[in-house]
Each structure stands twice: as C-alpha cells, then as structure tokens.
Design an enzyme around this catalytic site. Structure first.
Site, PDB file in Angstrom:
ATOM      1  N   CYS A  28       0.748  -1.206  -0.020  1.00  0.00           N
ATOM      2  CA  CYS A  28       0.034   0.063   0.027  1.00  0.00           C
ATOM      3  C   CYS A  28       0.745   1.287  -0.027  1.00  0.00           C
ATOM      4  O   CYS A  28       0.545   2.347  -0.754  1.00  0.00           O
ATOM      5  CB  CYS A  28      -0.958  -0.086   1.089  1.00  0.00           C
ATOM      6  SG  CYS A  28      -2.542  -0.612   0.960  1.00  0.00           S
TER       7      CYS A  28
ATOM      8  N   THR B 263       8.236  15.216 -20.797  1.00  0.00           N
ATOM      9  CA  THR B 263       6.937  14.509 -21.079  1.00  0.00           C
ATOM     10  C   THR B 263       6.476  13.371 -20.416  1.00  0.00           C
ATOM     11  O   THR B 263       6.038  12.731 -20.604  1.00  0.00           O
ATOM     12  CB  THR B 263       7.188  14.382 -22.527  1.00  0.00           C
ATOM     13  OG1 THR B 263       8.659  13.741 -22.741  1.00  0.00           O
ATOM     14  CG2 THR B 263       7.212  15.394 -23.509  1.00  0.00           C
ATOM     15  N   HIS B 264       7.345  13.149 -19.108  1.00  0.00           N
ATOM     16  CA  HIS B 264       7.368  12.148 -18.097  1.00  0.00           C
ATOM     17  C   HIS B 264       7.208  10.875 -18.690  1.00  0.00           C
ATOM     18  O   HIS B 264       6.459   9.874 -18.876  1.00  0.00           O
ATOM     19  CB  HIS B 264       5.827  12.229 -17.594  1.00  0.00           C
ATOM     20  CG  HIS B 264       5.584  13.497 -16.773  1.00  0.00           C
ATOM     21  ND1 HIS B 264       5.962  13.631 -15.254  1.00  0.00           N
ATOM     22  CD2 HIS B 264       5.354  14.614 -17.064  1.00  0.00           C
ATOM     23  CE1 HIS B 264       5.596  14.877 -14.965  1.00  0.00           C
ATOM     24  NE2 HIS B 264       5.309  15.560 -16.124  1.00  0.00           N
ATOM     25  N   ASP B 265       8.472  10.662 -19.604  1.00  0.00           N
ATOM     26  CA  ASP B 265       8.602   9.369 -20.364  1.00  0.00           C
ATOM     27  C   ASP B 265       9.308   8.439 -19.530  1.00  0.00           C
ATOM     28  O   ASP B 265       9.686   8.856 -18.441  1.00  0.00           O
ATOM     29  CB  ASP B 265       9.491   9.787 -21.563  1.00  0.00           C
ATOM     30  CG  ASP B 265       8.918   9.020 -22.852  1.00  0.00           C
ATOM     31  OD1 ASP B 265       8.579   8.010 -22.474  1.00  0.00           O
ATOM     32  OD2 ASP B 265       8.816   9.269 -23.846  1.00  0.00           O
ATOM     33  N   ASP B 266       9.523   7.342 -20.326  1.00  0.00           N
ATOM     34  CA  ASP B 266      10.019   5.998 -19.449  1.00  0.00           C
ATOM     35  C   ASP B 266      11.505   6.210 -19.085  1.00  0.00           C
ATOM     36  O   ASP B 266      12.150   5.870 -18.230  1.00  0.00           O
ATOM     37  CB  ASP B 266       9.731   4.825 -20.095  1.00  0.00           C
ATOM     38  CG  ASP B 266       8.273   4.787 -20.449  1.00  0.00           C
ATOM     39  OD1 ASP B 266       7.619   4.580 -19.665  1.00  0.00           O
ATOM     40  OD2 ASP B 266       8.026   4.527 -21.594  1.00  0.00           O
TER      41      ASP B 266
ATOM     42  N   ASP C 135      15.426   2.068 -12.221  1.00  0.00           N
ATOM     43  CA  ASP C 135      14.245   1.467 -11.556  1.00  0.00           C
ATOM     44  C   ASP C 135      14.513   0.632 -10.417  1.00  0.00           C
ATOM     45  O   ASP C 135      15.532  -0.311 -10.635  1.00  0.00           O
ATOM     46  CB  ASP C 135      13.377   0.858 -12.551  1.00  0.00           C
ATOM     47  CG  ASP C 135      11.817   1.101 -12.155  1.00  0.00           C
ATOM     48  OD1 ASP C 135      11.551   1.028 -11.001  1.00  0.00           O
ATOM     49  OD2 ASP C 135      11.016   0.994 -13.113  1.00  0.00           O
TER      50      ASP C 135
ATOM     51  N   ASP D 117      12.367  -0.251 -19.679  1.00  0.00           N
ATOM     52  CA  ASP D 117      12.155   1.310 -20.094  1.00  0.00           C
ATOM     53  C   ASP D 117      12.934   1.595 -21.301  1.00  0.00           C
ATOM     54  O   ASP D 117      12.838   2.457 -22.290  1.00  0.00           O
ATOM     55  CB  ASP D 117      12.769   2.137 -19.068  1.00  0.00           C
ATOM     56  CG  ASP D 117      11.771   2.199 -17.728  1.00  0.00           C
ATOM     57  OD1 ASP D 117      10.379   2.273 -18.123  1.00  0.00           O
ATOM     58  OD2 ASP D 117      12.084   2.550 -16.693  1.00  0.00           O
TER      59      ASP D 117
ATOM     60  N   GLY E 114      28.037  -1.514  -9.867  1.00  0.00           N
ATOM     61  CA  GLY E 114      27.006  -1.459  -9.013  1.00  0.00           C
ATOM     62  C   GLY E 114      27.254  -0.851  -7.604  1.00  0.00           C
ATOM     63  O   GLY E 114      28.380  -0.490  -7.285  1.00  0.00           O
TER      64      GLY E 114
ATOM     65  N   THR F 184      25.860  -1.241  -3.601  1.00  0.00           N
ATOM     66  CA  THR F 184      25.178  -1.661  -2.661  1.00  0.00           C
ATOM     67  C   THR F 184      25.042  -0.954  -1.137  1.00  0.00           C
ATOM     68  O   THR F 184      26.141  -0.547  -0.718  1.00  0.00           O
ATOM     69  CB  THR F 184      25.295  -3.102  -2.270  1.00  0.00           C
ATOM     70  OG1 THR F 184      25.311  -3.979  -3.263  1.00  0.00           O
ATOM     71  CG2 THR F 184      24.237  -3.673  -1.103  1.00  0.00           C
TER      72      THR F 184
END
Lengths: 346, 204
Positions: free
Chosen positions: A14, A44-47, A64, A87, A135, A137
């Site tokens: 939630c 344009t709030h694109d991916d 993401d 995306d 990456g 972590t």
C-alpha cells in the site's frame, strides 16, 4: 536457510510508492537542464531520458528499483532486472550497459540470498544482451533491487510517449493483473497457477515487443508499470496532446484477476492511481467498476502499450503472438484531443 | 448490528472484508465497518461512493466507524457532529466546512489577499480539529490550480481525509478544467446540502 523475501515487505504494497500527483508537483519545481542534445527528458514524463551523442547514436538512460514482489531471491532478481531494462525497450532502444542498485539487510538475511538476487539480475541481463559493469549496495531494510541501464537508439528512431498520433491503434502486449494477483497471493485468495503466470510475465523481457515496434515503424509507446494501464495511457495522451480511448472489455487479464477484484482484492495503489487519472479522464457511465479498478492496477514489468498505424494492427498482433506474446490484443485507439485526455469504457 | 472489524488488517484486507459483508447482506440491511488507518478508510469510502452504496461515518480516536446500508439510496452523508478527540494529531475532524468564494482573503490589496489565502490554507492542516470538507466556488476554484504554491498543502489535507469539492460550473466558467487535479467536481445541489448540514460554515 530458505529465504522468503515476501516476509520482508511490511507495507503490504500500500505505502511503498509516493503518490503520483505528489511526485509530479515536486518535479514541476525542479530546474531542467537545457542542452540541445537532450532529446527526451522528464518534461514529457517518459520512461527514460534520451541524450544524443552524434547523428547516428543516442543513449537511452533509465533506472528503477523496488522491494520484493515474490518470495524467491533469484526470481526477484530476474523480475527487477526485466523491469529496469523494459524502459529501454519501451523507447525502441537496445540495452547495452547497466549498473546494479541494491539495498540489503546484511544482518537480517543470509548473504546467499543477496548473491541469488544478483545472479537473477545477471542472468536476465545476459538474456537481454546487457553487460552489467558495476553497481552499488548499501545496508538497508527491506531489500530493494534494480538497475540503471543505458541503451543505444538511433536519434531518428526514438519511440516516445509523445509519439501517439490520432488514428493510431493501441495494442497491449501483456495481460493486466500483476498487482491484484500479488495482493491476492498475500491474502491467500489467488490460485497457484495465476501466481506462477504473473511471475512468468514479470520475468518476460519486452524485447520481442520492441523488435516488432521497430519493424513496423512505431513511434509512440510506453511500458505499463506503476501507474497502471490508465495512468500510463493518460501520460502518453498528455505528452502527445491527443486523447486515448480504451475498451476495457477487450483488455487481456491474467487468470482470475476479474474475480479477485470482484471479491474486493484491490490494492491501495489502484486507489492512488484512480485519484491521479480521474480529473483528466472520462469514466463512462455504467463503466464496470471492477474493470475500472483493474485499469488502475500497478503492474510490475508490465507489457508495452504501443500506437500502431491503422491497418497494420492485424500483422503486428500476428507477429506478437508468434513471438510468444499470445495475449497481446488491440485495446483501443488514439483520437484528436477531445475534452478529456482519457476515455475508458467497457 | 453486524460489525466488521478491520483494525490491524493491511490493505486490501479491509476492503475484502467490506465487500464480503456486502455480498452476505440482504437489501436494506445495515452493518458497520471499523477501520484504523486513513488509507483503509479512504479506500473503503471511495469504493462505497463509486458503487452508489449509502453510508455514513464517524471518526473517533484514530478509528473510523462506517455504517453501510446494503442496497440503500444513493445519498451519502458525512458526519455533522463535532468529535472532540485527543492524542491523534491531525486526525481529529469536526463537522465544520470551509468555503472559499474568492482566490483572495479579506478586502484590500490584491497581492496581500493572495498571500493571506495561501497562508490560511497552509495553516488548516495544523488546526487541532480539521474541517470535514472544503468547498470552492466562483473565483475560489482557482485556489485548486495544480501550479499554485499551496497545491501540495491541499493534497496533504486530502490525504488527511478532508474532502475538497469544486463547483463544476465555476471551473468551466474560468476554463480551469485542465488546471485542477485535486479534490472532485461538485454541483450546487450538493454544495447547498453540505452547507446546510454543516455544524459551522467558515468563510475566510
């Protein structure tokens, strides 16, 4: 020790997301960099963002990450990676390099599960031809995983959510219901078969859909994720200054999604997305309530919503079915801008 | 009366329990749902509203008691009495209603009037007792613009379950259909009903 990642998620789905309209408002106040090589940005709030390197090459750049959506760490890694890479596919790009982003409670969970998540991500990246070259972590609870991904796209062949044109036919490549099925799993209301199918769809790369979009010269598309079908369709309509009409009766659904919604298994994200879309949308009188809420259901690693030139939809659907996307279907159309951006009927 | 206690349950369990009770009841039967989170209450009440199921509710000490009538009339009523509770900040709601008839507060310098009304809206969420509803009509609807300085404050109020209602005729008159994405559109009959049944109507 067998790790069940779903035990780590406290919020029940939630409250793990910031309400979309709150986020939009904040982003409006942020200064946007100006550079002629920025071809697509948050405007344009694109991916994903797109940056032109030269006349033949632009970079699609996206990230993401999210908390677990399934129990098995390896499978979670696969799903999170497929979702992050999606995306790039939604913008017509080819994934090239990526970085892992991980938050992991090293004191609460064995490091085997950490390794399994990364391995799931690495295997999915390899399937997509993506090289993970690093990456980061940090220690955090609950675990979260995803990727930052860079893809290549030709600057003149970018597929954007601002590319929808009146007359286009809308095709959705994966059935809806991931959020509702996962909530149903927590409530012990969803069947094992439906949960297995939802997880298979979440692991499935959107590569085949992207290849077919390129083959048919599609210029307008988005992937359907956290804002649900209605939210992403609305963003596309706004970015393209058109209206979108969707016949919810023709939208493909996973297994018993409708029955679960009818039993009240409607996650909080549906209500948040409803608030986001309703002022810009016309929900037809007598619109079936359950279908309306399914259109608001947040998808994880959902399908592509593509705008196909009229007349080509039959061939596109055939190709998608051949590629294994056997639930792909025509769900609506793009029109000139009407009073509202989005029209839902059933 | 049959009581569906959803306290401690996580979303979407409270809605599932409500729906189950609705399916079990015959037309005209009444039952109560108790919820202990604003999210659960918001989702259940939105579900009932969207399905034209008549209900009333009251809030006390961080719990919402929703009285649902199965297959009843369309009328939806909010609580009209004051519920003085303590200990739960920002969750105490009164039966009073605030109406905004202008995009300014008070008579005098216009710029000052704009600043004042913004400060007023910002202050509402810190009141000891929140209004049950905020109604916007005539030029007041402009306060709902998503590009205003206090749009975020309105959003917060909405999340605290304060209902924001905009006069649809006024929104259309000032061509603000695309600018307002908070609250919901309303009509003069509903606005008249709300003002008539409020314990107090405050006009800043």
């Amino acid at each position: 020790m067998k790790v069940d990642l779903l035990q780590m998620v406290e919020s029940g789905g939630c409250s793990s997301k910031i309400p979309p309209q709150v986020l939009e408002e904040i982003l409006l106040t942020m200064p946007l960099p100006h550079d002629p090589n920025i071809l697509v940005d948050i405007d344009t709030h694109d991916d994903a963002g797109v940056y032109k390197v030269n006349e033949d090459l632009a970079l699609v750049f996206t990230t993401d990450f999210f908390p677990p959506v399934c129990s098995d760490p390896y499978e979670f890694g696969q799903i999170a990676a497929a979702n992050s890479i999606s995306d790039v596919y939604a913008m017509g790009g080819k994934p090239v390099i990526g970085l892992n982003i991980m938050m992991y409670p090293s004191a609460k969970l064995p490091m085997e599960a950490y390794s399994d998540i990364l391995r799931g991500g690495a295997d999915k990246a390899a399937e997509a031809g993506l090289r993970i070259i690093g990456g980061h972590t940090i220690d955090d609870f609950p675990p979260k995983y995803g990727l930052a991904v860079i893809g290549y796209v030709h600057p003149e062949r970018i597929i954007a959510n601002s590319g929808a044109r009146a007359g286009d036919v809308l095709i959705l490549t994966k059935p809806l219901g991931m959020g509702i099925i996962l909530a149903g799993q927590r409530m012990k209301m969803a069947s094992e078969a439906d949960v297995v199918e939802a997880k298979r769809l979440m692991r499935l790369l959107n590569r085949a859909g992207a290849d077919i979009m390129n083959e048919f010269g599609v210029r307008g598309a988005t992937d359907v994720t956290g804002y649900g079908l209605a939210g992403h369709a609305l963003k596309m309509a706004r970015a393209s200054n058109v209206s979108i009409e969707i016949d919810l009766g023709s939208v493909p659904l996973i297994g018993d999604t409708y029955r679960l919604a009818d039993d009240g298994c409607i996650p909080g994200a549906c209500f948040r997305n409803l608030v986001f879309v309703e002022n810009d949308s016309l929900l037809r009188i007598n619109l079936n309530y359950n279908l309306k809420m399914i259109a608001m259901d947040a998808q994880t690693s959902g399908g592509l919503l593509m705008c196909v030139k009229p007349g080509l939809e039959g061939q596109v659907i055939e190709k998608l079915h051949e590629a294994g996307l056997d639930r792909a279907a025509v769900i609506g159309k793009v029109t000139e801008k009407q009073e509202k951006y989005l029209y839902l009927y059933s | 009366m049959h009581i569906v206690d959803t306290c401690g349950l996580k979303c979407p369990a409270p809605l599932i329990a409500t729906k189950r009770a609705l399916k079990d009841k015959g037309t005209g039967e009444v039952f109560q749902v108790i919820a202990d989170s604003p999210t659960s209450f918001g989702n259940i009440s939105r579900f009932l509203k969207d399905n034209n199921i008549s209900y009333s509710w009251e809030e006390s000490e961080g719990k919402w008691i929703i009285t649902v009538t199965r297959g009843g009339s369309v009328a939806v009523t909010g609580n009209t009495e004051e519920y003085c509770t303590t200990g739960v900040p920002h969750m105490n709601r009164g039966g009073f209603v605030i109406v905004f008839t202008s995009d300014k507060m008070g008579e005098g310098d216009e710029d000052l009037g704009h600043i004042l009304v913004g400060n007023f809206i910002r202050a509402i969420k810190d009141l000891d007792i929140l209004p049950s509803k905020m109604v916007f009509y005539n030029k007041g609807v402009a306060l709902g613009r998503s590009d205003s300085d206090f749009a975020g404050d309105l959003r917060v109020l909405e999340q605290m379950a304060v209902e924001l209602l905009f006069c649809a005729t006024c929104v259309a008159h000032y061509s603000l259909q695309d600018k307002i994405n908070t609250g919901r559109m309303s009509n003069m009959f509903e606005i008249a009903q709300i003002m008539a049944s409020a314990s107090n109507v405050i006009k800043p």
